[in-house]
Enzyme design. Structure first.
Site, PDB file in Angstrom:
ATOM      1  N   ASN A 163       0.863  -1.187   0.000  1.00  0.00           N
ATOM      2  CA  ASN A 163       0.000   0.000   0.000  1.00  0.00           C
ATOM      3  C   ASN A 163       0.899   1.237   0.000  1.00  0.00           C
ATOM      4  OD1 ASN A 163      -1.848   2.020   0.490  1.00  0.00           O
ATOM      5  ND2 ASN A 163      -2.243   1.423   2.623  1.00  0.00           N
ATOM      6  N   TRP A 164       1.009   1.866  -1.156  1.00  0.00           N
ATOM      7  CA  TRP A 164       1.919   3.021  -1.274  1.00  0.00           C
ATOM      8  C   TRP A 164       1.370   4.271  -0.611  1.00  0.00           C
ATOM      9  CZ3 TRP A 164       4.187   3.158  -6.958  1.00  0.00           C
ATOM     10  CH2 TRP A 164       4.828   1.942  -7.216  1.00  0.00           C
ATOM     11  N   LYS A 165       0.110   4.261  -0.279  1.00  0.00           N
ATOM     12  CA  LYS A 165      -0.566   5.429   0.311  1.00  0.00           C
ATOM     13  C   LYS A 165      -0.374   6.663  -0.588  1.00  0.00           C
ATOM     14  CE  LYS A 165       0.320   3.440   4.804  1.00  0.00           C
ATOM     15  NZ  LYS A 165       0.042   3.551   6.208  1.00  0.00           N
TER      16      LYS A 165
ATOM     17  N   HIS B 256      -9.520   0.840   5.109  1.00  0.00           N
ATOM     18  CA  HIS B 256      -8.241   1.118   5.773  1.00  0.00           C
ATOM     19  C   HIS B 256      -8.485   2.094   6.925  1.00  0.00           C
ATOM     20  CE1 HIS B 256      -4.144   2.394   6.504  1.00  0.00           C
ATOM     21  NE2 HIS B 256      -3.739   1.325   5.822  1.00  0.00           N
TER      22      HIS B 256
ATOM     23  N   GLU C  38      -6.904   4.549   7.935  1.00  0.00           N
ATOM     24  CA  GLU C  38      -6.687   5.970   7.603  1.00  0.00           C
ATOM     25  C   GLU C  38      -7.927   6.548   6.918  1.00  0.00           C
ATOM     26  OE1 GLU C  38      -2.993   5.377   5.529  1.00  0.00           O
ATOM     27  OE2 GLU C  38      -2.047   4.830   7.428  1.00  0.00           O
TER      28      GLU C  38
ATOM     29  N   GLU D  28      -5.311  -5.202  10.751  1.00  0.00           N
ATOM     30  CA  GLU D  28      -4.328  -4.138  10.932  1.00  0.00           C
ATOM     31  C   GLU D  28      -4.622  -3.382  12.222  1.00  0.00           C
ATOM     32  OE1 GLU D  28      -2.451  -2.924   6.985  1.00  0.00           O
ATOM     33  OE2 GLU D  28      -4.246  -1.725   7.204  1.00  0.00           O
TER      34      GLU D  28
ATOM     35  N   GLY E  36       2.263   2.246  10.696  1.00  0.00           N
ATOM     36  CA  GLY E  36       3.191   3.365  10.533  1.00  0.00           C
ATOM     37  C   GLY E  36       3.877   3.801  11.808  1.00  0.00           C
TER      38      GLY E  36
ATOM     39  N   SER F 118       3.359  -2.076  10.451  1.00  0.00           N
ATOM     40  CA  SER F 118       4.813  -2.031  10.674  1.00  0.00           C
ATOM     41  C   SER F 118       5.500  -3.365  10.390  1.00  0.00           C
ATOM     42  CB  SER F 118       5.124  -1.545  12.096  1.00  0.00           C
ATOM     43  OG  SER F 118       4.672  -0.217  12.259  1.00  0.00           O
TER      44      SER F 118
ATOM     45  N   GLY G 137       2.709  -1.177   4.304  1.00  0.00           N
ATOM     46  CA  GLY G 137       2.676   0.249   3.983  1.00  0.00           C
ATOM     47  C   GLY G 137       4.074   0.781   3.700  1.00  0.00           C
ATOM     48  N   GLY G 138       4.670   1.424   4.693  1.00  0.00           N
ATOM     49  CA  GLY G 138       5.962   2.093   4.527  1.00  0.00           C
ATOM     50  C   GLY G 138       7.014   1.246   3.832  1.00  0.00           C
TER      51      GLY G 138
HETATM   52  C1  PEP Z   1      -0.858   0.002   5.920  1.00  0.00           C
HETATM   53  O1  PEP Z   1      -0.877   1.149   5.520  1.00  0.00           O
HETATM   54  O2  PEP Z   1      -1.743  -0.783   5.609  1.00  0.00           O
HETATM   55  C2  PEP Z   1       0.259  -0.416   6.761  1.00  0.00           C
HETATM   56  C3  PEP Z   1       0.255  -1.612   7.263  1.00  0.00           C
HETATM   57  O3  PEP Z   1       1.248   0.524   6.977  1.00  0.00           O
HETATM   58  P1  PEP Z   1       2.696   0.267   7.648  1.00  0.00           P
HETATM   59  O4  PEP Z   1       3.231  -1.027   7.094  1.00  0.00           O
HETATM   60  O5  PEP Z   1       3.507   1.448   7.269  1.00  0.00           O
HETATM   61  O6  PEP Z   1       2.478   0.150   9.121  1.00  0.00           O
END
Ligand code: PEP
Length: 253
Positions: free
Chosen positions: A9-11, A96, A98, A168, A174, A214, A235-236
């Protein structure tokens, strides 16, 4: 053991040029490494075509980070499931945390989005997870139960069988605070119990449930080794080729 899924997930990150570079680098490495895991990348909408152009090579599938709850028409700024399907996207992240937090997406809206995904044959990657205060108050099971039931349990068995769920924990996204392997395993088992109650054991066992929060190259092996963890939503770490590929490889063993 079945093939795991790793979805990136590049956000809302990167410029067009950076996205192009990331996709090119990913292709180069995936061609050489070819991990067993099913790889999905979810770029921002303006960069989608950069990814779909290479989909035929079969190195990855492409998903969206969001879809409109509406079908078509006068909804300025929205992107519909049918538009994405017409670009051959396969998946769509829905719910998600966010989006729940910053865009006030509630259960009703998420149900509408899931229905749009189903109507246009996109596979929802439906996200659920509790906040830190909810976990500390011992309410994590209750929260996830509500999210799973409200978001998905209106589907009939055939529809539900297509869904991917991502657990999640909001406090892990994040933040660098990953859920412990035990916490991930327990919640995945709990979600499967809910699915068993609604759709039966066969469907529950077949449902892909990913962990997100994470996840990185340091902790992926341990998380993916947990019973009931079918891969990760990343994500990141999905923005760094080496990290992402390392995670994909760790999902391949
Ligand atoms: C996400 O955005 O779904 C996610 C899991 O982010 P991160 O890996 O950065 O915690």
């Amino acid at each position: 053991m079945r093939r795991k899924i790793v979805a990136g997930n590049w956000k809302m990150n990167l410029s067009f040029q950076e996205a192009e570079e990331l996709i090119n680098d990913l292709i180069d490495v995936l061609e050489e490494e070819s991990p067993e895991a099913e790889v999905i990348i979810c770029p921002p909408f303006p960069f989608m075509e950069l990814a779909t152009d290479y989909m035929e090579e079969g190195l990855f599938k492409v998903g969206a980070q969001n879809i409109s709850p509406f079908d078509a028409g006068a909804y300025t700024g929205e992107v519909s499931a049918s538009m994405l399907k017409s670009m051959d996207l396969t998946h769509c992240i829905i719910g998600h945390s966010e989006r729940r937090k910053y865009f006030n997406e509630d259960d009703k809206m998420l149900t509408a989005k899931v229905n749009q995904a189903m109507a246009h044959k996109l596979i929802p990657i439906f996200c659920v997870g509790e906040s830190l205060p909810e976990r500390e108050a011992g309410k994590h099971l209750e929260v996830v139960r509500r999210q799973v039931r409200h978001g998905l349990f209106h589907l009939d068995t055939d529809e539900f069988a297509k869904v991917v769920i991502a657990y999640e924990p909001v406090w892990a996204i994040g933040t660098g605070m990953t859920a412990t392997p035990e916490q991930a395993k327990d919640m995945h088992a709990y979600i499967r119990t809910l699915i068993t109650e609604r759709y039966g054991n066969e469907v529950a066992q077949a449902t892909m449930i990913l962990y997100g929060g994470s996840c990185n190259s340091e902790n992926a092996t341990e998380i993916f080794a947990q019973e009931g963890v079918d891969g990760g939503l990343i994500g990141g770490a999905s923005l760094k080729v080496d990290e992402f590929i390392s995670i994909c490889k760790q999902a391949s063993v």
